[in-house]
Design an enzyme around this catalytic site. Structure first.
Site, PDB file in Angstrom:
ATOM      1  CG  HIS A 156       7.748-102.356  17.891  1.00 22.39           C
ATOM      2  ND1 HIS A 156       8.704-103.109  17.239  1.00 22.39           N
ATOM      3  CD2 HIS A 156       6.539-102.791  17.417  1.00 22.39           C
ATOM      4  CE1 HIS A 156       8.106-103.952  16.402  1.00 22.39           C
ATOM      5  NE2 HIS A 156       6.796-103.782  16.494  1.00 22.39           N
ATOM      6  CB  SER A 277      20.684 -89.929  44.748  1.00 21.91           C
ATOM      7  OG  SER A 277      21.836 -89.158  44.524  1.00 21.91           O
ATOM      8  CE  LYS A 283      18.151 -90.637  40.747  1.00 22.35           C
ATOM      9  NZ  LYS A 283      19.028 -90.696  39.627  1.00 22.35           N
ATOM     10  CD  GLU A 290      18.259 -99.251  39.118  1.00 23.22           C
ATOM     11  OE1 GLU A 290      19.114 -98.741  38.378  1.00 23.22           O
ATOM     12  OE2 GLU A 290      17.930 -98.750  40.204  1.00 23.22           O
TER      13      GLU A 290
END
Ligand code: ARG
Length: 458
Positions: A156, A277, A283, A290
């Site tokens: 979980h 970024s 970043k 992804e």
């Protein structure tokens, strides 16, 4: 444009219809398979006396010239051709005259396209399998190096029990081994030759299908001509196998994304495989992971698209089947692209064993071990579970962990507890004691590594 199939009709079709009908922009990638298939066909026609042996030899020479010229760039694919089969035949006829028109004896584009696709996908399956093996090798290297690194195992997404990083990585190795098995199994059904099934019913010529199949490296032939030209199960199976590859890559990607976040910082992806970024200078984005996660949707879509195309198609060939290729090609390209970044990204990843261990030290992931210890002291598991839970709550109140809770506090909850409790809740011991088959102990990780490597080498 006039067609090779002009005859009963004028072969004059509307431009819009030609554009709509043409598959050359995606099936031209099968030109090698198409030409090799045609060479085998010409040889068979010669061997069977259907064509004069000299004619067959002339066709083979003409075809090898086309192959050479396409490879070198001396000949380019005509984007207005109907499909790759028509294009090759058209060029052959331009080059050889009347002889070129004999190639299509005792076959049809229906068996030809099925042949080309099976040959093409057979190679794709082999190449994707090789890429999977490379990923598996990288996983093994990483698992070996970090076989004893402790991190929290989650259920979980809540910290649950300690596991080793090697064990966690090898869970993915097991998935990928099954993927390899599935691809190998599916390849058996890809590798059956449909050539000679002709349009749908076989042929009146005395062909030798087994000779063609053997020359082209097939393990056998389709035994029903109607099935041979309309079966696309092999494409569905491949898409299903590739969908699972993507499911596995996507789950792994999700973990890499989480682990590389500032909240976890379990791993650092190398700069070669992260992006910055355009606005936030701090970043380091895990774009590759992804994209692997995101591209999974395309491959599932390809599977569903083809299943839907097949549903309700009457026997035998229907033009709907031309829709098969874009789906399988897209899936193969996507899987290759994902494997192509995943393997080097893993190899260059920095593992933060310190951060993993720090996370393991919080969250009471040794509470089950404490309960197991109490079972050893004679408590029934349910009672042991309750005492362990109460001790966790006590630690929370005191702002300590089970490793640092004073013995007298332990004993005030359960007098059976002695100093041995600290050994029981030591994280290294928690992992070392999970020796049950398939458990997370380092010995087991080593056994799994040996298993995976044997599979890879065998
Ligand atoms: N381009 C077609 C395909 O991809 C080739 C087979 C065409 N057959 C036919 N009878 N029109 O399926």
């Amino acid at each position: 444009m006039a067609k090779l199939w002009a005859g009963r009709s004028s072969g004059q079709t509307a431009q819009a219809a030609d554009d709509f009908n043409s598959s050359i922009r995606f099936d031209s990638r099968m030109f090698r398979e198409d030409i090799r298939g045609s060479m085998a066909h010409a040889r068979m026609l010669g061997a069977q006396g259907i064509l004069d042996p000299a004619e067959a030899e002339g066709l083979v020479l003409g075809l090898s010239g086309i192959l050479r010229d396409l490879e070198s760039g001396a000949l380019s694919i005509d984007p207005t051709a109907e499909d790759i089969h028509m294009f090759v035949e058209q060029v052959l006829t331009e080059r050889l005259g009347e002889l070129g028109k004999k190639l299509h004896t005792a076959r049809s584009r229906n068996d030809q396209v099925a042949l080309d696709l099976r040959m093409y996908l057979r190679r794709e399956t082999d190449e994707i399998s090789a890429l999977l093996r490379e990923l598996l090798a990288a996983l093994c290297t990483l698992a070996e190096a970090h076989k004893a690194v402790i991190l929290p195992g989650y259920t979980h997404l809540q910290r649950a029990q300690p596991v080793t990083f090697g064990h966690h990585l090898l869970a993915y190795a097991m998935m990928l081994l099954r993927d390899l098995d599935r691809l190998a199994d599916c390849r058996k059904r890809i590798n059956l030759s449909p050539i000679g099934c002709c349009a749908l019913a076989g042929t009146t010529f005395d062909t030798d299908r087994r000779m063609e199949a053997a020359e082209l490296g097939f393990d056998g032939v389709a035994l029903n001509s109607l099935d041979g030209v309309s079966d696309r199960d092999f494409c569905v199976e491949l898409l299903a196998a590739l969908s699972l590859v993507m499911a596995h890559l996507s789950r792994f990607s999700e973990e890499l994304i989480l682990w590389s976040s500032w909240e976890f910082r379990f791993v650092e992806l190398s700069e070669d495989y992260t992006t910055g970024s355009s606005i936030m200078p701090q970043k380091k984005n895990p774009d590759m992971a992804e994209l692997c996660r995101g591209k999974t949707g395309r491959v599932y879509g390809d599977l569903l698209a083809l299943l839907t195309v097949l549903k309700g198609l009457p026997l035998a060939y229907n033009k709907d089947l031309q829709e098969d290729k874009e789906a399988v090609f897209d899936a193969c390209d996507t899987v290759r692209a994902c494997l192509g970044v995943m393997t080097p990204m893993l190899a260059g990843m920095r593992v933060r064993a310190d951060r993993m261990l720090a996370a393991a030290r919080e969250g009471f992931i040794n509470a089950t071990d404490l309960a197991d210890y109490l079972v050893g002291k004679g408590l029934p598991f349910r009672s042991a579970y309750k005492v362990s839970g109460e001790l966790v709550a006590e630690c929370s109140r005191r702002g300590c962990v089970l490793e640092t809770l004073p013995l007298e506090v332990y004993r005030s909850f359960c007098p059976e507890i002695d100093a041995g409790v600290y050994e029981a809740v030591d994280l290294g011991n928690c992992v070392a004691r999970r020796k049950s088959l398939g458990g997370t102990s380092v010995d087991n990780v080593e056994a799994q590594l040996a298993f995976v490597r044997e599979k890879l080498n065998g």
